[in-house]
Scaffold this motif. Structure first.
Motif, PDB file in Angstrom:
ATOM      1  N   GLU A 251       0.823  -1.215   0.000  1.00 44.51           N
ATOM      2  CA  GLU A 251       0.000   0.000   0.000  1.00 44.51           C
ATOM      3  C   GLU A 251       0.859   1.268   0.000  1.00 44.51           C
ATOM      4  OE1 GLU A 251      -4.282  -1.237   1.988  1.00 44.51           O
ATOM      5  OE2 GLU A 251      -2.778  -0.323   3.282  1.00 44.51           O
ATOM      6  N   LEU A 252       1.953   1.234   0.744  1.00 46.41           N
ATOM      7  CA  LEU A 252       2.818   2.418   0.787  1.00 46.41           C
ATOM      8  C   LEU A 252       3.342   2.743  -0.612  1.00 46.41           C
ATOM      9  CD1 LEU A 252       4.820   1.821   4.098  1.00 46.41           C
ATOM     10  CD2 LEU A 252       2.987   3.474   3.706  1.00 46.41           C
ATOM     11  N   LYS A 253       3.645   1.704  -1.383  1.00 49.05           N
ATOM     12  CA  LYS A 253       4.089   1.926  -2.768  1.00 49.05           C
ATOM     13  C   LYS A 253       2.924   2.430  -3.614  1.00 49.05           C
ATOM     14  CE  LYS A 253       7.624  -1.688  -2.845  1.00 49.05           C
ATOM     15  NZ  LYS A 253       7.951  -3.032  -3.340  1.00 49.05           N
ATOM     16  N   LYS A 254       1.757   1.802  -3.400  1.00 52.07           N
ATOM     17  CA  LYS A 254       0.580   2.126  -4.206  1.00 52.07           C
ATOM     18  C   LYS A 254       0.159   3.587  -4.061  1.00 52.07           C
ATOM     19  CE  LYS A 254      -2.291  -1.368  -4.415  1.00 52.07           C
ATOM     20  NZ  LYS A 254      -3.357  -2.339  -4.128  1.00 52.07           N
ATOM     21  N   VAL A 255       0.281   4.136  -2.855  1.00 57.85           N
ATOM     22  CA  VAL A 255      -0.150   5.526  -2.660  1.00 57.85           C
ATOM     23  C   VAL A 255       1.021   6.512  -2.751  1.00 57.85           C
ATOM     24  CG1 VAL A 255      -2.136   4.815  -1.280  1.00 57.85           C
ATOM     25  CG2 VAL A 255      -0.009   5.453  -0.120  1.00 57.85           C
ATOM     26  N   GLY A 256       2.170   6.011  -3.168  1.00 53.33           N
ATOM     27  CA  GLY A 256       3.288   6.896  -3.461  1.00 53.33           C
ATOM     28  C   GLY A 256       4.102   7.355  -2.269  1.00 53.33           C
ATOM     29  N   LEU A 257       3.977   6.686  -1.138  1.00 56.88           N
ATOM     30  CA  LEU A 257       4.761   7.092   0.035  1.00 56.88           C
ATOM     31  C   LEU A 257       6.153   6.450   0.047  1.00 56.88           C
ATOM     32  CD1 LEU A 257       1.897   6.941   2.671  1.00 56.88           C
ATOM     33  CD2 LEU A 257       3.161   8.989   2.023  1.00 56.88           C
ATOM     34  N   ILE A 258       6.314   5.399  -0.725  1.00 55.36           N
ATOM     35  CA  ILE A 258       7.599   4.698  -0.819  1.00 55.36           C
ATOM     36  C   ILE A 258       7.972   4.594  -2.295  1.00 55.36           C
ATOM     37  CG2 ILE A 258       8.662   2.406  -0.605  1.00 55.36           C
ATOM     38  CD1 ILE A 258       8.515   3.536   2.057  1.00 55.36           C
ATOM     39  N   GLU A 259       9.224   4.878  -2.565  1.00 52.99           N
ATOM     40  CA  GLU A 259       9.711   4.692  -3.934  1.00 52.99           C
ATOM     41  C   GLU A 259      10.747   3.579  -3.924  1.00 52.99           C
ATOM     42  OE1 GLU A 259      11.176   8.567  -4.298  1.00 52.99           O
ATOM     43  OE2 GLU A 259       9.155   9.437  -4.288  1.00 52.99           O
ATOM     44  N   GLY A 260      11.167   3.203  -5.107  1.00 51.86           N
ATOM     45  CA  GLY A 260      12.228   2.205  -5.204  1.00 51.86           C
ATOM     46  C   GLY A 260      11.680   0.817  -5.443  1.00 51.86           C
ATOM     47  N   SER A 261      12.610  -0.095  -5.672  1.00 46.62           N
ATOM     48  CA  SER A 261      12.203  -1.424  -6.120  1.00 46.62           C
ATOM     49  C   SER A 261      12.383  -2.513  -5.054  1.00 46.62           C
ATOM     50  CB  SER A 261      13.006  -1.804  -7.364  1.00 46.62           C
ATOM     51  OG  SER A 261      14.380  -1.726  -7.058  1.00 46.62           O
ATOM     52  N   VAL A 262      12.726  -2.102  -3.827  1.00 47.22           N
ATOM     53  CA  VAL A 262      12.950  -3.117  -2.784  1.00 47.22           C
ATOM     54  C   VAL A 262      11.652  -3.865  -2.500  1.00 47.22           C
ATOM     55  CG1 VAL A 262      13.508  -3.485  -0.341  1.00 47.22           C
ATOM     56  CG2 VAL A 262      14.862  -1.896  -1.704  1.00 47.22           C
ATOM     57  N   ARG A 263      11.718  -5.187  -2.588  1.00 48.07           N
ATOM     58  CA  ARG A 263      10.571  -6.031  -2.209  1.00 48.07           C
ATOM     59  C   ARG A 263      11.014  -6.868  -1.028  1.00 48.07           C
ATOM     60  NH1 ARG A 263       7.613  -9.905  -5.311  1.00 48.07           N
ATOM     61  NH2 ARG A 263       5.906  -9.420  -3.905  1.00 48.07           N
ATOM     62  N   PRO A 264      10.579  -6.513   0.156  1.00 48.48           N
ATOM     63  CA  PRO A 264      11.056  -7.247   1.331  1.00 48.48           C
ATOM     64  C   PRO A 264      10.682  -8.727   1.256  1.00 48.48           C
ATOM     65  CG  PRO A 264       9.886  -5.252   1.966  1.00 48.48           C
ATOM     66  CD  PRO A 264       9.638  -5.446   0.505  1.00 48.48           C
ATOM     67  N   LYS A 265      11.636  -9.560   1.630  1.00 44.39           N
ATOM     68  CA  LYS A 265      11.328 -10.982   1.781  1.00 44.39           C
ATOM     69  C   LYS A 265      10.786 -11.178   3.201  1.00 44.39           C
ATOM     70  CE  LYS A 265      14.540 -12.751  -1.593  1.00 44.39           C
ATOM     71  NZ  LYS A 265      15.679 -13.602  -1.909  1.00 44.39           N
TER      72      LYS A 265
END
Lengths: 424, 78
Positions: A251-265
């Motif tokens: 959600e943080l990525k979806k609403v633009g609060l987080i950028e970048g390509s890190v996908r936490p495992k």
């Protein structure tokens, strides 16, 4: 303005209005809250969030409530501790502990989900809240109900030790011990929720309740300076928190609060004496075979987790993994965290620490990447789990000479914390 | 009365016609809403309709056969 538009079935996609519903009438699948993310993206910025009080409500647009929050105003925003001594012990570069052992007001992550559940229950107009619990959930529901001035009923197995319920009954709920096995208690509670029309936080309010767990993930990202960690280890009981931490990151990525390509495992941690999700994960199966719990980690001893399937899916989608650890390893995990970082967690936290150790030793978690360990409960509630594993006090008369002798006999073999030789 | 349950079958019962036997034995109507059956386990989302006593006896009989019977919410004790 509310940012939620309704509920939807996680399995068949059927839509429902915003109401105290939790199961799809068609396929019996669980219901999930639907948000208007375009609207949230317009309203919610890092600056808006950072200007708000330090509680879980700073992310209110991403929570399923309308208007101003009324319950749990001091819950959440617990410390994200940079755990350098534990990192050294494990031989890893960057390690953090997200510490919900100090969550307000009842010292576990349950204060997050209950804050949201009871806020929503009040919006719906309920005057009575309830839950079935052997510990943390009952503590939290009782405390929040007291603060909100709501009637509260707590259901517990009749054979639960008295000491376990004082942390709930002090807040003045009606506590009801139910004779019968856990299956009977589960069924009765579902029937009561249905018949009495109470807000059973983890039954008919469950779609809203579980959303509160997202705030754990939001806070990790914000406290890391609006970035995501590469590895997150989460304990699994009913399966609420892990999928919601994954959802929070998305959600943080979806609403633009987080950028970048890190996908936490994301990694799941269970006690070997109650590891139905780990068994399915290791077998490559989607089916979770219920187990009869047998572990000291009572707060995560749920033999047939409601959201176990969603834990499996979130772990697999993230590229993570999971492990189970023995009771002895759990106690060791509690001690390691206490003696490196000064944090006393319950066996659920000991499980997470021990599983992290195991995953690092297996090479599944690389030593040079960022890691967050999720600590969800407080050790002061479960003293009995470690009572036989800590040093008893020495006893001397009030004479300096006796202390001198004792001190000479102790040094240098005994240290109160892990010695330098034990740190990598 | 109508109640919703999750039934979990162990491997030894996967090939047994449990629901057929149940409806022969008790005066209940069963309605399967979801199922996932493999060689080592069966999972069923089931509605059982009938008098409360018949439903209770059905649940007890299923458990005697070795089927795990839980409310649709599964474990609610947290």
């Amino acid at each position: 303005m509310s940012t939620i538009t309704g509920l939807t079935c996680r399995e068949c996609g059927q839509e429902y209005p915003i109401a105290p519903l939790h199961v799809c009438e068609t396929c019996f699948g669980p219901l999930e809250v639907v948000y208007d993310y375009d609207s949230i993206r317009q309203q919610l910025t890092r600056e808006v969030i950072e200007s708000r009080p330090r509680s879980l409500w700073r992310y209110r647009e991403l929570l399923p409530v309308s208007g101003e929050p009324t319950v749990g105003l001091h819950s959440g925003f617990t410390p994200l501790v940079k755990a350098d001594r534990l990192a050294a012990y494990f031989g890893v570069k960057e390690l953090y502990v997200k510490d919900d052992s100090v969550n307000h007001p009842t010292f576990s992550y349950k204060d997050r989900v209950v804050s949201v559940a009871i806020s929503k229950a009040m919006e719906f107009g309920f005057d009575t809240v309830s839950c079935a619990s052997t510990g943390n959930l009952a503590n939290s529901v009782s405390a929040h109900a007291a603060r909100a001035g709501l009637r509260c009923f707590i259901f517990i197995p009749a054979d639960l030790e008295q000491g376990k319920i004082i942390g709930s009954t002090i807040y003045g709920p009606r506590a009801v011990g139910i004779r019968g096995n856990y299956d009977d208690v589960n069924r009765l509670c579902s029937e009561i929720a249905d018949k009495y029309g109470w807000a059973f936080v983890n039954i008919n309010i469950r779609p809203y309740y579980t959303e509160g767990a997202k705030t754990y993930g939001f806070e990790i990202a914000e406290q890391l300076g609006w970035r995501l960690p590469q590895h997150v280890i989460v304990p699994t009981a009913g399966g609420t928190i892990l999928p919601k931490v994954a959802k929070a990151f998305e959600e943080l990525k979806k609403v633009g609060l987080i950028e970048g390509s890190v996908r936490p495992k994301i990694y799941t941690a269970q006690a070997a004496g109650c590891a139905p999700v780990i068994h399915a994960l290791h077998k490559g199966s989607d089916l979770i075979v219920p187990v009869k719990p047998n572990t000291i980690a009572k707060s995560i001893a749920i033999g047939n987790p409601a959201d176990g399937y969603y834990v499996l899916r979130a772990v697999r989608d993230s590229g993570g993994w999971g492990e189970a650890v023995t009771d002895a390893e759990i106690v060791e995990g509690i001690q390691i965290l206490a003696r490196t970082e000064g944090i006393f967690t319950e066996p659920a936290g000991g499980t997470t620490v021990a599983v992290t150790k195991k995953l690092i030793e297996q090479g599944r978690i690389p030593r040079n990447e960022s890691i967050v360990i999720c600590i969800t409960g407080n050790g002061y509630k479960t003293i009995e789990a470690v009572v036989n594993d800590v040093e008893s006090p020495f006893e001397i008369n009030a004479r300096l000479q006796e202390f001198d002798e004792l001190y000479r006999s102790l040094a240098p073999t005994t240290t109160p914390a892990l010695g330098a030789s034990e740190l990598h | 009365m109508r109640e919703k349950f999750y039934l979990t079958y162990p491997p030894v019962l996967v090939k047994e016609p449990i629901l057929y036997l149940l409806t022969k034995k008790f005066n209940v109507v069963t309605n399967i809403r979801g199922a996932n059956v493999s060689h080592d386990m069966g999972l069923l989302a089931l509605e059982i309709e009938g008098a409360q006593e018949e439903i209770d006896q059905s649940v007890s009989w299923l458990r005697e056969q070795g089927v795990t019977v839980e409310p649709i919410e599964k474990n609610v004790i947290e």
